[in-house]
Scaffold this active site. Structure first.
Site, PDB file in Angstrom:
ATOM      1  N   GLU A  38      32.178  13.239  -7.240  1.00 24.25           N
ATOM      2  CA  GLU A  38      33.457  13.933  -7.061  1.00 24.25           C
ATOM      3  C   GLU A  38      34.465  12.937  -6.456  1.00 24.25           C
ATOM      4  O   GLU A  38      34.083  12.117  -5.599  1.00 24.25           O
ATOM      5  CB  GLU A  38      33.202  15.096  -6.077  1.00 24.25           C
ATOM      6  CG  GLU A  38      34.418  15.899  -5.676  1.00 24.25           C
ATOM      7  CD  GLU A  38      34.034  16.994  -4.654  1.00 24.25           C
ATOM      8  OE1 GLU A  38      32.919  16.949  -4.079  1.00 24.25           O
ATOM      9  OE2 GLU A  38      34.865  17.905  -4.439  1.00 24.25           O
ATOM     10  N   LYS A 109      37.858  22.337 -10.361  1.00 26.10           N
ATOM     11  CA  LYS A 109      36.929  22.969  -9.407  1.00 26.10           C
ATOM     12  C   LYS A 109      37.407  24.367  -8.999  1.00 26.10           C
ATOM     13  O   LYS A 109      38.519  24.544  -8.502  1.00 26.10           O
ATOM     14  CB  LYS A 109      36.797  22.076  -8.167  1.00 26.10           C
ATOM     15  CG  LYS A 109      35.736  22.526  -7.161  1.00 26.10           C
ATOM     16  CD  LYS A 109      35.603  21.488  -6.042  1.00 26.10           C
ATOM     17  CE  LYS A 109      34.484  21.802  -5.061  1.00 26.10           C
ATOM     18  NZ  LYS A 109      34.332  20.727  -4.041  1.00 26.10           N
ATOM     19  N   CYS A 142      30.481  19.818  -6.960  1.00 24.22           N
ATOM     20  CA  CYS A 142      29.939  19.946  -5.603  1.00 24.22           C
ATOM     21  C   CYS A 142      29.688  21.401  -5.188  1.00 24.22           C
ATOM     22  O   CYS A 142      28.790  22.033  -5.701  1.00 24.22           O
ATOM     23  CB  CYS A 142      30.847  19.200  -4.624  1.00 24.22           C
ATOM     24  SG  CYS A 142      29.936  18.696  -3.142  1.00 24.22           S
TER      25      CYS A 142
HETATM   26  C1  ACM Z   1      32.106  19.703  -1.421  1.00 24.89           C
HETATM   27  O1  ACM Z   1      32.323  20.628  -2.195  1.00 24.89           O
HETATM   28  N1  ACM Z   1      32.660  18.518  -1.596  1.00 24.89           N
HETATM   29  C2  ACM Z   1      31.199  19.874  -0.283  1.00 24.89           C
END
Ligand code: ACM
Length: 269
Positions: A38, A109, A142
């Site tokens: 990420e 995301k 993530c």
């Molecule tokens: C995250 O979502 N970077 C912990």
């Protein structure tokens, strides 16, 4: 096919250095599909909206996506990597998928973690499955792992492999991915970063342990907690298409959506 996760420590704001390092690691590796962490080009710990705006890039015209397309073409491979995406006056924590033929698509995301809520807009396009020829790929980023709906949605839409760029700060995900993969019979490539990022009074340590997880819940390869390394697993994508659990049970055919209606509506508060 060979699938892998590239693990390293991006340095905050040093985009050119991070791109060069990631590019070198990709060039040295031997895989058909590689996943980068990420926000691999910028680092993670932003301290203002202005900072995120100045480090974010358009998809697919920004330099990170163009660089990934160039390397994917040179190597003849597919690559997924996480970047901050500028879109008009909105900024998303996104991932891009590129192929030897160029840019394929992005994922924004959906489940923002902690202070990401200060810097990013929540993803507005949902979960998408992309056809990569020999396999179908889904992306999540993530903290999306914490919501089983993310991988379930992608799996029900036909994803064989979940590409999972990450900047994990908690140690649970690497273990939880066994369950996520088992309950959906899919592969997942979790590419985490390493190192400690300190910005002003804030500091975060990232837990490494990038891994490829199989549809039977086995961890096929796993990186160390602090090492710069690429871990690769040879996989047979067909294993993700067999949703049979035993003679009587099938993971998807045995679902009872009529009893899951509460999943698809807002919770009563
Ligand atoms: C995250 O979502 N970077 C912990």
């Amino acid at each position: 096919m060979k699938t892998g996760a590239i693990q390293f420590e991006p340095l905050f704001g040093e985009v050119d250095r991070n791109l060069e390092l990631a590019g070198n690691l990709i060039m040295k590796s031997d895989a058909n599909l590689l996943v980068l962490p990420e926000l691999f080009n910028t680092g993670y710990l932003f301290t203002s909206k202005e900072e995120v705006a100045s480090l974010s890039e358009e998809i697919p015209h920004g330099k990170t996506t163009r660089m990934l397309c160039d390397v994917a073409k040179d190597k003849g491979i597919f690559i997924v990597g996480g970047i901050a995406e500028k879109s008009g006056n909105r900024i998303f924590n996104s991932a891009v998928l590129v192929s030897p033929e160029g840019y394929i698509g992005r994922y924004r995301k959906v489940h923002l973690f902690f202070e990401e809520k200060l810097w990013f807009d929540p993803g507005d396009e949902g979960f998408i499955v992309y056809d990569a020829g020999t396999c179908k790929l889904g992306m999540m980023i993530c903290f999306d792992w914490f919501f089983p709906e993310s991988m379930r949605a992608l799996s029900l839409m036909g994803a064989d492999i979940i590409c999972h760029p990450a900047n994990l700060v908690m140690p649970f995900c690497q273990y939880a991915m066994k369950t996520r993969c088992l309950e959906n019979h899919v592969f997942a490539i979790t590419a985490n970063r390493t190192g400690t990022e300190s910005r002003g009074k804030k500091s975060l340590h990232f837990t490494g342990g990038s891994q490829v997880t199989g549809p039977d819940g086995r961890i096929l390869c796993r990186a160390g907690e602090d090492s710069e390394e690429t871990v690769i697993a040879q996989i047979d994508v067909k294993a993700a298409r067999d949703k049979k659990i035993n003679f009587y049970n099938n993971l998807f055919d045995d679902r009872k959506p009529e009893f899951y209606r509460s999943l698809a509506v807002e919770r009563n508060k």
